[in-house]
Scaffold this active site. Structure first.
Site, PDB file in Angstrom:
ATOM      1  N   TYR A 174      28.567  72.601  -6.125  1.00 57.92           N
ATOM      2  CA  TYR A 174      29.625  73.255  -5.650  1.00 57.92           C
ATOM      3  C   TYR A 174      30.831  72.256  -5.200  1.00 57.92           C
ATOM      4  O   TYR A 174      31.798  72.518  -5.513  1.00 57.92           O
ATOM      5  CB  TYR A 174      29.100  73.885  -4.350  1.00 57.92           C
TER       6      TYR A 174
ATOM      7  N   ASP B 148      18.161  75.061 -12.025  1.00 59.69           N
ATOM      8  CA  ASP B 148      18.380  74.087 -10.699  1.00 59.69           C
ATOM      9  C   ASP B 148      18.084  74.764  -9.648  1.00 59.69           C
ATOM     10  O   ASP B 148      17.579  74.246  -8.577  1.00 59.69           O
ATOM     11  CB  ASP B 148      19.652  73.632 -10.872  1.00 59.69           C
ATOM     12  N   GLY B 149      18.202  76.049  -9.546  1.00 57.02           N
ATOM     13  CA  GLY B 149      17.972  76.636  -8.286  1.00 57.02           C
ATOM     14  C   GLY B 149      16.300  76.590  -7.843  1.00 57.02           C
ATOM     15  O   GLY B 149      15.841  76.275  -6.653  1.00 57.02           O
TER      16      GLY B 149
ATOM     17  N   ASN C   9      21.055  68.920  -2.443  1.00 56.62           N
ATOM     18  CA  ASN C   9      22.311  68.774  -2.961  1.00 56.62           C
ATOM     19  C   ASN C   9      23.661  68.686  -1.972  1.00 56.62           C
ATOM     20  O   ASN C   9      24.231  67.566  -2.097  1.00 56.62           O
ATOM     21  CB  ASN C   9      22.487  70.070  -3.771  1.00 56.62           C
TER      22      ASN C   9
ATOM     23  N   LEU D  94      31.734  69.879  -7.393  1.00 56.28           N
ATOM     24  CA  LEU D  94      32.403  69.727  -8.497  1.00 56.28           C
ATOM     25  C   LEU D  94      33.186  70.807  -8.653  1.00 56.28           C
ATOM     26  O   LEU D  94      34.393  70.592  -8.844  1.00 56.28           O
ATOM     27  CB  LEU D  94      31.379  69.270  -9.506  1.00 56.28           C
TER      28      LEU D  94
ATOM     29  N   ASP E 151      38.961  76.441   4.020  1.00 54.64           N
ATOM     30  CA  ASP E 151      37.753  77.507   4.014  1.00 54.64           C
ATOM     31  C   ASP E 151      36.480  76.721   4.285  1.00 54.64           C
ATOM     32  O   ASP E 151      35.498  77.626   4.429  1.00 54.64           O
ATOM     33  CB  ASP E 151      37.845  78.061   2.581  1.00 54.64           C
TER      34      ASP E 151
ATOM     35  N   THR F 183      27.425  67.209  -8.872  1.00 53.37           N
ATOM     36  CA  THR F 183      27.476  68.188 -10.032  1.00 53.37           C
ATOM     37  C   THR F 183      27.382  69.795  -9.664  1.00 53.37           C
ATOM     38  O   THR F 183      27.591  70.513 -10.631  1.00 53.37           O
ATOM     39  CB  THR F 183      26.640  67.913 -11.106  1.00 53.37           C
TER      40      THR F 183
ATOM     41  N   ARG G  30      42.433  72.273   8.362  1.00 52.83           N
ATOM     42  CA  ARG G  30      42.413  73.951   8.174  1.00 52.83           C
ATOM     43  C   ARG G  30      41.911  74.138   6.948  1.00 52.83           C
ATOM     44  O   ARG G  30      42.734  73.842   5.921  1.00 52.83           O
ATOM     45  CB  ARG G  30      43.571  74.474   8.903  1.00 52.83           C
TER      46      ARG G  30
END
Length: 288
Positions: free
Chosen positions: A189, A72-73, A146, A191, A176, A187, A174
């Site tokens: 990050y 997928d990358g 994505n 997910l 990350d 589907t 607040r």
């Protein structure tokens, strides 16, 4: 019947499996008298084959199909190359999960036979466009297939974000960071961050907080035509970054605003005729 005669091949990995598949696809297409154009990385993998090399603009002007070989990358890289062009994209999976690259390597010839005969389905997916503003001026623009992600740097400190949808205040948090995902990215990050899986045909965006300090701060699904604004609000910010599909775009500072909305061009994915999105979910996520 749609005819694919000039075909780009894109990859970004040099494993022996990918080189073997690349060679197989090149041989297959040349035997059928198709014109094959390689990207720069693919050219380096098969230096003894005398084929023309192209970049994104060349593919966009001359090719009527692009084939990405990898995971997928690799599909994301190919989508970025074709983001502003109307070239259909087909994926051969040589990676891990393969939500986007859905042709298995052991079925390449059979599936290519079917597709070149016109036996396929086309799946249009929208992209994301983001714009970074600082002190009222646009610093830069980027796009993603994505997701667009605002996240803290390497120091273990939370960042403060204010989020607006079409100018209406949604929340201050607040955390990350924040993931703004397309259905295609739901589907990925998003997910992993606890977001829902969106069917790729939906006109929707999902906003997923990353490790929010307030546990009631949950993912939110909104209409895909909305404009999302995220303002970096932490006075003592150490570092925050903007990434598009996992690639760092820029560093963000207090007061910067990131605007995210649908891009005006879509990605055209080509699938085998028997493509079944729910079967892919079952297979990749090990559902019963």
């Amino acid at each position: 019947m749609t005819m694919f005669n000039t075909i780009a091949i894109i990859t970004n990995n040099s494993t022996s499996e990918i080189i073997y598949t690349l060679q197989t696809v090149i041989d297959y297409l040349r035997e059928r008298e198709k014109e094959v154009i390689l990207d720069e990385f693919s050219t380096g993998l098969v230096p003894d084959i005398n084929l023309p090399q192209g970049n994104a603009e060349y593919f966009g002007r001359n090719c009527d199909l692009a084939i990405a070989i990898g995971g997928d990358g690799t599909m994301l890289r190919a989508a970025h190359l074709l983001a502003d062009y109307n070239v259909p994209l087909l994926g051969i999976n040589r990676g891990r999960l393969g939500f986007l690259a859905d042709i298995p390597a052991n079925a390449v010839v059979r599936r290519l036979d079917e597709i070149l005969r016109g036996n396929f389905i086309e799946d249009e997916r929208f992209q994301l466009h983001c714009e970074i503003e600082s002190k009222g001026k646009t610093l830069l623009e980027s796009h993603a297939f994505n997701d667009v992600i605002i996240q803290k740097g390497n120091v273990a400190k939370l960042i403060e974000l204010e989020t607006f949808v079409n100018g209406n205040f949604l929340h201050r948090q607040r955390s990350d960071g924040m993931i703004i995902s397309s259905p295609t990215g739901s589907t990925a990050y998003a997910l992993a961050g606890g977001g829902p899986i969106l069917h790729p045909a939906l006109n929707a965006l999902v906003l997923v907080p990353i490790c929010p300090h307030t546990l009631s701060n949950r993912p939110v699904v909104i209409d895909g035509n909305n404009v999302v604004e995220v303002i970096i609000g932490t006075p003592q910010i150490d570092r925050a970054y903007l990434t598009c599909d996992g690639e760092i775009v820029c560093e963000l500072v207090t007061g910067d605003k990131v605007n995210i909305q649908k891009k005006d061009k879509k990605i055209r994915l080509i699938h085998p005729a028997d493509h079944d999105h729910f079967k892919i979910l079952r297979d990749k996520l090990s559902w019963g």
